[in-house]
Design a protein around this motif. Structure first.
Motif, PDB file in Angstrom:
ATOM      1  N   ALA A 164       0.834  -1.206   0.000  1.00 30.65           N
ATOM      2  CA  ALA A 164       0.000   0.000   0.000  1.00 30.65           C
ATOM      3  C   ALA A 164       0.863   1.248   0.000  1.00 30.65           C
ATOM      4  CB  ALA A 164      -0.940  -0.005   1.199  1.00 30.65           C
ATOM      5  N   GLY A 165       1.956   1.220   0.765  1.00 35.42           N
ATOM      6  CA  GLY A 165       2.872   2.355   0.754  1.00 35.42           C
ATOM      7  C   GLY A 165       3.449   2.595  -0.622  1.00 35.42           C
ATOM      8  N   ALA A 166       3.823   1.520  -1.294  1.00 36.24           N
ATOM      9  CA  ALA A 166       4.353   1.661  -2.659  1.00 36.24           C
ATOM     10  C   ALA A 166       3.305   2.255  -3.591  1.00 36.24           C
ATOM     11  CB  ALA A 166       4.826   0.301  -3.175  1.00 36.24           C
ATOM     12  N   GLY A 167       2.043   1.905  -3.367  1.00 32.23           N
ATOM     13  CA  GLY A 167       0.980   2.409  -4.225  1.00 32.23           C
ATOM     14  C   GLY A 167       0.760   3.903  -4.132  1.00 32.23           C
ATOM     15  N   THR A 168       1.269   4.536  -3.066  1.00 35.26           N
ATOM     16  CA  THR A 168       1.137   5.993  -2.953  1.00 35.26           C
ATOM     17  C   THR A 168       1.847   6.703  -4.105  1.00 35.26           C
ATOM     18  OG1 THR A 168       3.100   6.255  -1.525  1.00 35.26           O
ATOM     19  CG2 THR A 168       0.988   5.819  -0.434  1.00 35.26           C
ATOM     20  N   LEU A 169       2.815   6.039  -4.710  1.00 34.47           N
ATOM     21  CA  LEU A 169       3.517   6.620  -5.862  1.00 34.47           C
ATOM     22  C   LEU A 169       2.550   6.879  -7.012  1.00 34.47           C
ATOM     23  CD1 LEU A 169       6.071   7.369  -7.470  1.00 34.47           C
ATOM     24  CD2 LEU A 169       6.385   4.927  -7.940  1.00 34.47           C
ATOM     25  N   LEU A 170       1.678   5.922  -7.288  1.00 38.03           N
ATOM     26  CA  LEU A 170       0.727   6.099  -8.389  1.00 38.03           C
ATOM     27  C   LEU A 170      -0.261   7.214  -8.088  1.00 38.03           C
ATOM     28  CD1 LEU A 170      -2.172   5.323  -9.893  1.00 38.03           C
ATOM     29  CD2 LEU A 170      -0.020   5.182 -11.172  1.00 38.03           C
ATOM     30  N   GLU A 171      -0.640   7.363  -6.808  1.00 35.42           N
ATOM     31  CA  GLU A 171      -1.528   8.460  -6.442  1.00 35.42           C
ATOM     32  C   GLU A 171      -0.916   9.807  -6.827  1.00 35.42           C
ATOM     33  OE1 GLU A 171      -4.927   8.420  -4.595  1.00 35.42           O
ATOM     34  OE2 GLU A 171      -4.487   6.885  -6.108  1.00 35.42           O
ATOM     35  N   GLU A 172       0.372   9.975  -6.547  1.00 33.44           N
ATOM     36  CA  GLU A 172       1.054  11.230  -6.906  1.00 33.44           C
ATOM     37  C   GLU A 172       1.121  11.399  -8.416  1.00 33.44           C
ATOM     38  OE1 GLU A 172       4.808  11.910  -5.045  1.00 33.44           O
ATOM     39  OE2 GLU A 172       4.195  11.014  -3.154  1.00 33.44           O
ATOM     40  N   ILE A 173       1.471  10.316  -9.123  1.00 28.89           N
ATOM     41  CA  ILE A 173       1.583  10.386 -10.578  1.00 28.89           C
ATOM     42  C   ILE A 173       0.231  10.745 -11.195  1.00 28.89           C
ATOM     43  CG2 ILE A 173       1.980   9.009 -12.658  1.00 28.89           C
ATOM     44  CD1 ILE A 173       4.077   7.427 -11.019  1.00 28.89           C
ATOM     45  N   PHE A 193       4.441  -3.369  -7.758  1.00 24.22           N
ATOM     46  CA  PHE A 193       3.418  -3.663  -8.766  1.00 24.22           C
ATOM     47  C   PHE A 193       2.029  -3.762  -8.146  1.00 24.22           C
ATOM     48  CE2 PHE A 193       0.744  -7.086 -10.365  1.00 24.22           C
ATOM     49  CZ  PHE A 193       0.307  -6.496 -11.550  1.00 24.22           C
ATOM     50  N   ALA A 194       1.891  -4.504  -7.051  1.00 24.29           N
ATOM     51  CA  ALA A 194       0.576  -4.685  -6.437  1.00 24.29           C
ATOM     52  C   ALA A 194      -0.021  -3.356  -6.002  1.00 24.29           C
ATOM     53  CB  ALA A 194       0.674  -5.632  -5.242  1.00 24.29           C
ATOM     54  N   GLY A 195       0.789  -2.503  -5.372  1.00 23.81           N
ATOM     55  CA  GLY A 195       0.299  -1.212  -4.935  1.00 23.81           C
ATOM     56  C   GLY A 195      -0.057  -0.301  -6.088  1.00 23.81           C
ATOM     57  N   VAL A 196       0.841  -0.217  -7.059  1.00 18.22           N
ATOM     58  CA  VAL A 196       0.615   0.648  -8.217  1.00 18.22           C
ATOM     59  C   VAL A 196      -0.582   0.161  -9.035  1.00 18.22           C
ATOM     60  CG1 VAL A 196       1.570   1.303 -10.468  1.00 18.22           C
ATOM     61  CG2 VAL A 196       2.937   1.579  -8.399  1.00 18.22           C
ATOM     62  N   ALA A 197      -0.665  -1.149  -9.285  1.00 15.23           N
ATOM     63  CA  ALA A 197      -1.760  -1.680 -10.099  1.00 15.23           C
ATOM     64  C   ALA A 197      -3.106  -1.488  -9.421  1.00 15.23           C
ATOM     65  CB  ALA A 197      -1.523  -3.157 -10.388  1.00 15.23           C
ATOM     66  N   THR A 198      -3.148  -1.629  -8.094  1.00 16.45           N
ATOM     67  CA  THR A 198      -4.405  -1.438  -7.357  1.00 16.45           C
ATOM     68  C   THR A 198      -4.885   0.004  -7.476  1.00 16.45           C
ATOM     69  OG1 THR A 198      -3.860  -3.202  -5.794  1.00 16.45           O
ATOM     70  CG2 THR A 198      -5.495  -1.586  -5.085  1.00 16.45           C
ATOM     71  N   ALA A 199      -3.968   0.959  -7.300  1.00 19.97           N
ATOM     72  CA  ALA A 199      -4.334   2.366  -7.436  1.00 19.97           C
ATOM     73  C   ALA A 199      -4.652   2.711  -8.882  1.00 19.97           C
ATOM     74  CB  ALA A 199      -3.207   3.251  -6.905  1.00 19.97           C
ATOM     75  N   ALA A 200      -3.865   2.182  -9.812  1.00 18.12           N
ATOM     76  CA  ALA A 200      -4.065   2.488 -11.229  1.00 18.12           C
ATOM     77  C   ALA A 200      -5.431   2.004 -11.715  1.00 18.12           C
ATOM     78  CB  ALA A 200      -2.946   1.857 -12.055  1.00 18.12           C
ATOM     79  N   ARG A 201      -5.813   0.808 -11.299  1.00 19.69           N
ATOM     80  CA  ARG A 201      -7.109   0.266 -11.724  1.00 19.69           C
ATOM     81  C   ARG A 201      -8.250   1.163 -11.249  1.00 19.69           C
ATOM     82  NH1 ARG A 201     -10.699  -4.027  -9.782  1.00 19.69           N
ATOM     83  NH2 ARG A 201     -11.764  -4.942 -11.593  1.00 19.69           N
ATOM     84  N   HIS A 202      -8.133   1.694 -10.025  1.00 19.19           N
ATOM     85  CA  HIS A 202      -9.155   2.600  -9.500  1.00 19.19           C
ATOM     86  C   HIS A 202      -9.309   3.822 -10.402  1.00 19.19           C
ATOM     87  CE1 HIS A 202     -11.536   4.761  -6.460  1.00 19.19           C
ATOM     88  NE2 HIS A 202     -10.792   5.814  -6.754  1.00 19.19           N
ATOM     89  N   HIS A 203      -8.198   4.278 -10.985  1.00 19.00           N
ATOM     90  CA  HIS A 203      -8.222   5.496 -11.809  1.00 19.00           C
ATOM     91  C   HIS A 203      -8.361   5.199 -13.303  1.00 19.00           C
ATOM     92  CE1 HIS A 203      -7.337   7.983  -8.369  1.00 19.00           C
ATOM     93  NE2 HIS A 203      -6.236   7.315  -8.096  1.00 19.00           N
ATOM     94  N   GLY A 204      -8.568   3.933 -13.661  1.00 17.90           N
ATOM     95  CA  GLY A 204      -8.731   3.584 -15.076  1.00 17.90           C
ATOM     96  C   GLY A 204      -7.443   3.633 -15.877  1.00 17.90           C
ATOM     97  N   ILE A 205      -6.316   3.409 -15.219  1.00 14.44           N
ATOM     98  CA  ILE A 205      -4.997   3.432 -15.866  1.00 14.44           C
ATOM     99  C   ILE A 205      -4.487   1.999 -16.007  1.00 14.44           C
ATOM    100  CG2 ILE A 205      -2.589   4.210 -15.614  1.00 14.44           C
ATOM    101  CD1 ILE A 205      -3.744   6.529 -13.869  1.00 14.44           C
ATOM    102  N   ARG A 206      -3.965   1.638 -17.182  1.00  6.73           N
ATOM    103  CA  ARG A 206      -3.384   0.320 -17.376  1.00  6.73           C
ATOM    104  C   ARG A 206      -2.038   0.212 -16.656  1.00  6.73           C
ATOM    105  NH1 ARG A 206      -3.613   1.659 -22.591  1.00  6.73           N
ATOM    106  NH2 ARG A 206      -1.445   1.056 -22.906  1.00  6.73           N
TER     107      ARG A 206
END
Length: 335
Positions: A164-173, A193-206
């Motif tokens: 989840a901490g790693a996924g904060t990167l995608l939130e900023e991007i 990957f798990a963090g980024v992909a989870t956040a990305a899917r929420h925002h409709g990003i591949r």
């Protein structure tokens, strides 16, 4: 098993706010370099997420900060401190976060860990223990230590707070690059990957998950339908050398909008060299692995006119093998 959710990413974003460095984003100049090794050679809009500028030199600082903070909030930090097994970057991040909180850190690494990472660990006041030739052996020793001492066991990638901490990167991007179509990340055990992909899917990003062809834990898990052990033999093994991907990563990979790509060691080395040639940026082979998916030929990563962000995830590396490109020609060798 805890399935990572977007709510986990949001909680981590709030928890680490003000405690990590915001990611630096740089657009790859379109047409500036006709070299096919340059990600801007095509007609895509390519952004580079310079996460190697994060505390401790990699994205791992995000997960470590989230892990330590969450346990401190819960009153669950033991006197024996924290312990982790790591190929290097996760150990650095854990030691850094622990030092900030005044907590003891004991870090287990394979004997093959780069000397630069070992030296940095000791600089964060961590106790360093070198065990075995591969990550799995260091992990077993770490688990024995935690059981014997009561130390809080962190993990290089397979923990929901770390991912989840790693996924904060995608939130900023996502906040800073409107209309992003795809994000490209390298995969070892799958925390980033798990963090980024989870956040990305929420925002409709591949999400494009990139691995060395001879260190393909996630790709093999996707094929098998379950996490399986793989042989690790890659120049990027010091940071992408997990023998088995996490169940969290596999679950994220099985969702819509995720694509798994393999690249060769030669392609990784060329991408790393190209970053130095064009931008004077020295990254780990693991970080160059993500870029190789764009600079190598025949990879279905981004379509014409699409907007894509490549995560350059770490730079704890020895740059002595990066060489100047000869005048009047292109150095295509895997340096």
């Amino acid at each position: 098993m805890h399935q990572l959710t977007y709510a986990d990413i949001k909680a981590a974003t709030d928890r680490v706010s003000g405690r990590i460095r915001p990611v630096v984003l740089a657009r790859a100049d379109p047409g500036a370099h006709p070299d096919p090794d340059d990600p801007a050679a095509g007609d895509r809009e390519v952004w580079l997420a310079m996460e190697f500028m994060q505390h401790t030199g990699s994205f791992k600082a995000r997960g470590a900060q989230n892990f330590i903070q969450a346990h401190r909030e819960a009153g669950a930090l033991p006197d024996a401190g924290v312990t982790i097994a790591s190929g290097g970057n996760a150990g650095l991040a854990c030691a850094w976060a622990a030092q900030q909180q005044g907590v003891r850190a004991t870090v287990f690494l394979p004997e093959t860990a780069p000397a630069v990472k070992v030296a940095k660990l000791r600089g964060y006041d961590a106790e360093v223990r070198l065990v075995g030739a591969q990550y799995a052996e260091a992990l077993a020793a770490c688990e024995e230590f935690a059981a014997a001492t009561g130390a809080l066991a962190s993990h290089a990638y397979d923990h929901p707070l770390i991912a989840a901490g790693a996924g904060t990167l995608l939130e900023e991007i996502h906040q800073r690059i409107p209309g992003l179509d795809a994000v490209v990340v390298a995969v070892g055990g799958g925390g980033l990957f798990a963090g980024v992909a989870t956040a990305a899917r929420h925002h409709g990003i591949r999400t494009v998950a990139v691995e060395p062809e001879n260190s393909r834990a996630l790709n093999a898990a996707i094929e098998a339908g379950r996490p399986v052990d793989v042989t690790v033999d890659s120049i990027a093994a010091d940071s992408l050398g997990a023998r088995r991907a996490s169940a969290m990563a596999l679950h994220a990979a099985q969702q819509d909008g995720v694509h798994s790509v393999l690249v060769t060691d030669d392609e990784i080395a060329r991408a790393r060299q190209a970053l130095w040639d064009h931008r004077k940026v020295a990254v780990e082979h693991g970080a160059a692995t993500a870029l190789a998916a764009l600079t190598a030929t025949g990879r279905p990563v981004a379509g014409s006119g699409e907007k894509v962000c490549v995560v350059l995830c770490g730079a704890n590396t020895d740059p002595s093998d990066l060489v100047p490109r000869p005048t009047g020609g292109h150095n295509r060798s895997a340096t």
